[in-house]
Enzyme design. Structure first.
Site, PDB file in Angstrom:
ATOM      1  N   LYS A 155      -4.773  49.724   8.765  1.00  0.00           N
ATOM      2  CA  LYS A 155      -4.734  48.293   9.050  1.00  0.00           C
ATOM      3  C   LYS A 155      -4.106  48.059  10.420  1.00  0.00           C
ATOM      4  CE  LYS A 155      -4.526  46.556   4.292  1.00  0.00           C
ATOM      5  NZ  LYS A 155      -3.785  45.735   3.321  1.00  0.00           N
ATOM      6  N   ASP A 168      13.011  17.679 -10.484  1.00  0.00           N
ATOM      7  CA  ASP A 168      14.173  17.823 -11.351  1.00  0.00           C
ATOM      8  C   ASP A 168      15.311  16.870 -10.995  1.00  0.00           C
ATOM      9  OD1 ASP A 168      14.737  19.101  -8.986  1.00  0.00           O
ATOM     10  OD2 ASP A 168      15.278  21.025  -9.884  1.00  0.00           O
ATOM     11  N   ALA A 213      -2.902   5.709 -12.497  1.00  0.00           N
ATOM     12  CA  ALA A 213      -3.159   5.920 -13.919  1.00  0.00           C
ATOM     13  C   ALA A 213      -2.185   5.121 -14.784  1.00  0.00           C
ATOM     14  CB  ALA A 213      -3.058   7.412 -14.250  1.00  0.00           C
ATOM     15  N   GLU A 242      10.456  30.138   1.305  1.00  0.00           N
ATOM     16  CA  GLU A 242      11.583  29.617   2.071  1.00  0.00           C
ATOM     17  C   GLU A 242      12.922  29.829   1.375  1.00  0.00           C
ATOM     18  OE1 GLU A 242      11.225  25.412   2.606  1.00  0.00           O
ATOM     19  OE2 GLU A 242      11.116  24.982   0.461  1.00  0.00           O
ATOM     20  N   ARG A 282      11.281  25.856  -2.071  1.00  0.00           N
ATOM     21  CA  ARG A 282      12.720  25.835  -2.312  1.00  0.00           C
ATOM     22  C   ARG A 282      13.142  27.176  -2.893  1.00  0.00           C
ATOM     23  NH1 ARG A 282      15.136  20.833  -5.638  1.00  0.00           N
ATOM     24  NH2 ARG A 282      13.992  21.959  -7.255  1.00  0.00           N
ATOM     25  N   ARG A 286      15.701   9.265  -0.995  1.00  0.00           N
ATOM     26  CA  ARG A 286      16.813   9.867  -1.717  1.00  0.00           C
ATOM     27  C   ARG A 286      17.962   8.863  -1.706  1.00  0.00           C
ATOM     28  NH1 ARG A 286      15.021  14.834  -2.790  1.00  0.00           N
ATOM     29  NH2 ARG A 286      13.580  15.799  -1.314  1.00  0.00           N
ATOM     30  N   CYS A 287      18.464   8.530  -2.879  1.00  0.00           N
ATOM     31  CA  CYS A 287      19.444   7.446  -3.010  1.00  0.00           C
ATOM     32  C   CYS A 287      20.777   8.002  -3.500  1.00  0.00           C
ATOM     33  CB  CYS A 287      18.914   6.389  -3.970  1.00  0.00           C
ATOM     34  SG  CYS A 287      19.995   4.966  -4.165  1.00  0.00           S
ATOM     35  N   ARG A 294       4.607  37.661  15.079  1.00  0.00           N
ATOM     36  CA  ARG A 294       4.621  36.216  15.279  1.00  0.00           C
ATOM     37  C   ARG A 294       5.090  35.540  13.988  1.00  0.00           C
ATOM     38  NH1 ARG A 294       4.051  37.848  19.643  1.00  0.00           N
ATOM     39  NH2 ARG A 294       2.602  37.157  21.302  1.00  0.00           N
ATOM     40  N   GLY A 298      -5.092  36.858   0.462  1.00  0.00           N
ATOM     41  CA  GLY A 298      -5.193  38.287   0.746  1.00  0.00           C
ATOM     42  C   GLY A 298      -4.057  38.826   1.592  1.00  0.00           C
ATOM     43  N   ASP A 323       8.145  23.960 -10.079  1.00  0.00           N
ATOM     44  CA  ASP A 323       9.372  24.597 -10.557  1.00  0.00           C
ATOM     45  C   ASP A 323      10.013  23.879 -11.743  1.00  0.00           C
ATOM     46  OD1 ASP A 323      10.121  22.326  -9.188  1.00  0.00           O
ATOM     47  OD2 ASP A 323      11.713  23.283  -8.024  1.00  0.00           O
ATOM     48  N   GLN A 378       2.367  21.116   4.091  1.00  0.00           N
ATOM     49  CA  GLN A 378       2.054  21.495   2.715  1.00  0.00           C
ATOM     50  C   GLN A 378       2.215  20.335   1.735  1.00  0.00           C
ATOM     51  OE1 GLN A 378       4.023  25.621   1.963  1.00  0.00           O
ATOM     52  NE2 GLN A 378       4.874  24.799   3.857  1.00  0.00           N
ATOM     53  N   HIS A 410       6.107  20.829   6.491  1.00  0.00           N
ATOM     54  CA  HIS A 410       5.743  19.676   5.677  1.00  0.00           C
ATOM     55  C   HIS A 410       4.247  19.416   5.602  1.00  0.00           C
ATOM     56  CE1 HIS A 410      10.050  18.992   5.967  1.00  0.00           C
ATOM     57  NE2 HIS A 410       9.921  18.163   4.958  1.00  0.00           N
ATOM     58  N   ASP A 459       6.409  22.260  -5.650  1.00  0.00           N
ATOM     59  CA  ASP A 459       7.069  23.541  -5.921  1.00  0.00           C
ATOM     60  C   ASP A 459       6.671  24.171  -7.252  1.00  0.00           C
ATOM     61  OD1 ASP A 459       8.381  23.075  -3.565  1.00  0.00           O
ATOM     62  OD2 ASP A 459      10.238  22.392  -4.495  1.00  0.00           O
ATOM     63  N   THR A 503       5.784  17.406  -7.853  1.00  0.00           N
ATOM     64  CA  THR A 503       6.428  18.249  -6.853  1.00  0.00           C
ATOM     65  C   THR A 503       5.514  19.416  -6.534  1.00  0.00           C
ATOM     66  OG1 THR A 503       8.238  19.827  -6.459  1.00  0.00           O
ATOM     67  CG2 THR A 503       7.706  19.347  -8.750  1.00  0.00           C
ATOM     68  N   GLY A 549      10.955  14.306  -3.051  1.00  0.00           N
ATOM     69  CA  GLY A 549       9.917  14.671  -2.092  1.00  0.00           C
ATOM     70  C   GLY A 549       8.549  14.201  -2.552  1.00  0.00           C
TER      71      GLY A 549
END
Length: 328
Positions: free
Chosen positions: A219, A107, A26, A228, A176, A76-77, A252, A190, A134, A260, A258, A132, A130, A15
Site C-alpha cells: 500500500k 443525555d 412528527a 475525537e 465525543r 446550552r442553558c 496530513r 475502507g 451514544d 458532520q 461540525h 454520536d 444526537t 447539539g
C-alpha cells in the site's frame, strides 16, 4: 399523574442533529391528529426559562422534514442546571398551560428533563437526537445515519488525494467519547486503521504496526479514522509521532468537525424521527413519563430515563473483527 392532555410543548436541546426538524414535525402533526395544541419552545430550556414559545400547527411544519439543524434552535442553558432555573421553567410551563413536554436531545438534555419531571411532578418524554449514537436503550439516535454518510462521503474524496500523492491521512471524526461514527464510517470508507476510545489497545502502537503492515503489503497510501475521544494522543500529536518515527510517510491531518452535524437528514433519519415523534405523543397520552422513546428491533419502545442515562452504550465488538479483516 395521568390526566387529560390538551397542550404539549416540544423543544430541542444540546447539539443539533440532522432529523431534529423531522422529529418536531412528527410531534406537531401527531398532536394535530389527536386534537391537541402544540407549543414550540425556542432555544431549548433557555426558552422555557425566558417564556419564548410559539404555537405550532400542522402547516407550521410544512417543508421542514428535509431541513438540517433545528428551526426551534438550541442553546446550552447553565441556569437550567440549578433548581432555581427549573422553578422558573416550570412557572412558565404552568403559565402557558402546558400539560406535557417532549424533549429532543442527548443525555444532557435527558438529565435536565428527568430532574424537571421529578421535582415538579410533570410529564416529560425524550426523543434521542444526537449524531454520536451514544444513548442506551435505542439501536440508533436521530442524526447518526446522516453523520455517517457525511463522513464516508468526505473520506472518499480525501482518499482521491491520498492515492494521488502517496499520503497518509489522519481523519478525525466526532463522537465525543463514543466510537460508533469512527468504527462504522471507517469500515464503510475502507479505512486502513480505526482508532476509538472504547478499546485501550487501539492506540498509537497499533497504528504504527498497521502502517508497517500496510507498507509491506504494497500500500502506498492510507486513511486512518480517529475518534475525537481519548485514544491516547490527540490527532496532531499522532501526526507528529508518525512523522518522527516513520519519516518516509507524508502525513496530513483532516478534522471534519461540525460539517458532520449539518446537512439534510438521510431517509433513514427522517423515518426514524417520524416514528419516534409519533410514539412520543402516544406515550404521553398513555400516561408515560420520565421515558425516552427509542427504537429496538425496528419497533419504537419506551425506555426509562434511568436506563438511558445509566451507562455507556456498548460498542458492537463484532464490527471490530470485521474492520480488522476488511482492512487487510
Amino acid at each position: 399523574m395521568t390526566k387529560e392532555i390538551k397542550k404539549i410543548g416540544v423543544l430541542t436541546s444540546g447539539g443539533d442533529a440532522p432529523g431534529m426538524n423531522a422529529a418536531i414535525r412528527a410531534v406537531v402533526r401527531a398532536c394535530s391528529s389527536h386534537g391537541i395544541e402544540c407549543l414550540g419552545i425556542y432555544e431549548g430550556y433557555k426558552g422555557l426559562i425566558e417564556d419564548n414559545m410559539i404555537p405550532l400547527y400542522a402547516r407550521s411544519v410544512a417543508n421542514t422534514i428535509n431541513k438540517g439543524g433545528t428551526f426551534l434552535r438550541s442553546a446550552r442553558c447553565l441556569e437550567f442546571i440549578e433548581p432555581e432555573g427549573r422553578v422558573k421553567a416550570y412557572e412558565n410551563i404552568k403559565k402557558n398551560n402546558i400539560d406535557a413536554l417532549v424533549v429532543i436531545g442527548g443525555d444532557g438534555s435527558f438529565t435536565g428533563a428527568q430532574k424537571l419531571s421529578k421535582e415538579h411532578n410533570f410529564q416529560v418524554v425524550g426523543i434521542p437526537g444526537t449524531i454520536d449514537n451514544d444513548i442506551c436503550g435505542t439501536d440508533y439516535t436521530i442524526g447518526y445515519d446522516t453523520a455517517l454518510n457525511t463522513v464516508v462521503e468526505a473520506v472518499d474524496k480525501i482518499r482521491d488525494t491520498a492515492s494521488s500523492h502517496n499520503r497518509l491521512f489522519l481523519v478525525e471524526v466526532m463522537g465525543r467519547d463514543a466510537g460508533d461514527i469512527a468504527l462504522n464510517a471507517g469500515i464503510g470508507a475502507g479505512a486502513e486503521e480505526i482508532l476509538i476510545p472504547e478499546i485501550e489497545n487501539l492506540g498509537i502502537d497499533r497504528l504504527m504496526h498497521s502502517l508497517d503492515t500496510s507498507r509491506e503489503s504494497g500500500k502506498t497510501s492510507s486513511i486512518v479514522i480517529v475518534a475525537e475521544g481519548n485514544t491516547g494522543m490527540n490527532i496532531l500529536e499522532m501526526r507528529d509521532y508518525v512523522c518522527k518515527h516513520r519519516p518516509d510517510y507524508d502525513v496530513r491531518v483532516s478534522v471534519l468537525g461540525h460539517m458532520q452535524r449539518g446537512g439534510a437528514p438521510s431517509c433513514a433519519d427522517r423515518v426514524l424521527a417520524c416514528k419516534l415523534g409519533v410514539k412520543a405523543v402516544d406515550a404521553l397520552l398513555e400516561g408515560q413519563t420520565n421515558v425516552m422513546i427509542g427504537v429496538s428491533h425496528r419497533q419504537a419502545v419506551c425506555v426509562d430515563f434511568s436506563v438511558a442515562l445509566s451507562k455507556e452504550r456498548e460498542l458492537d465488538k463484532e464490527l471490530l473483527r470485521v474492520a480488522d479483516i476488511t482492512s487487510l
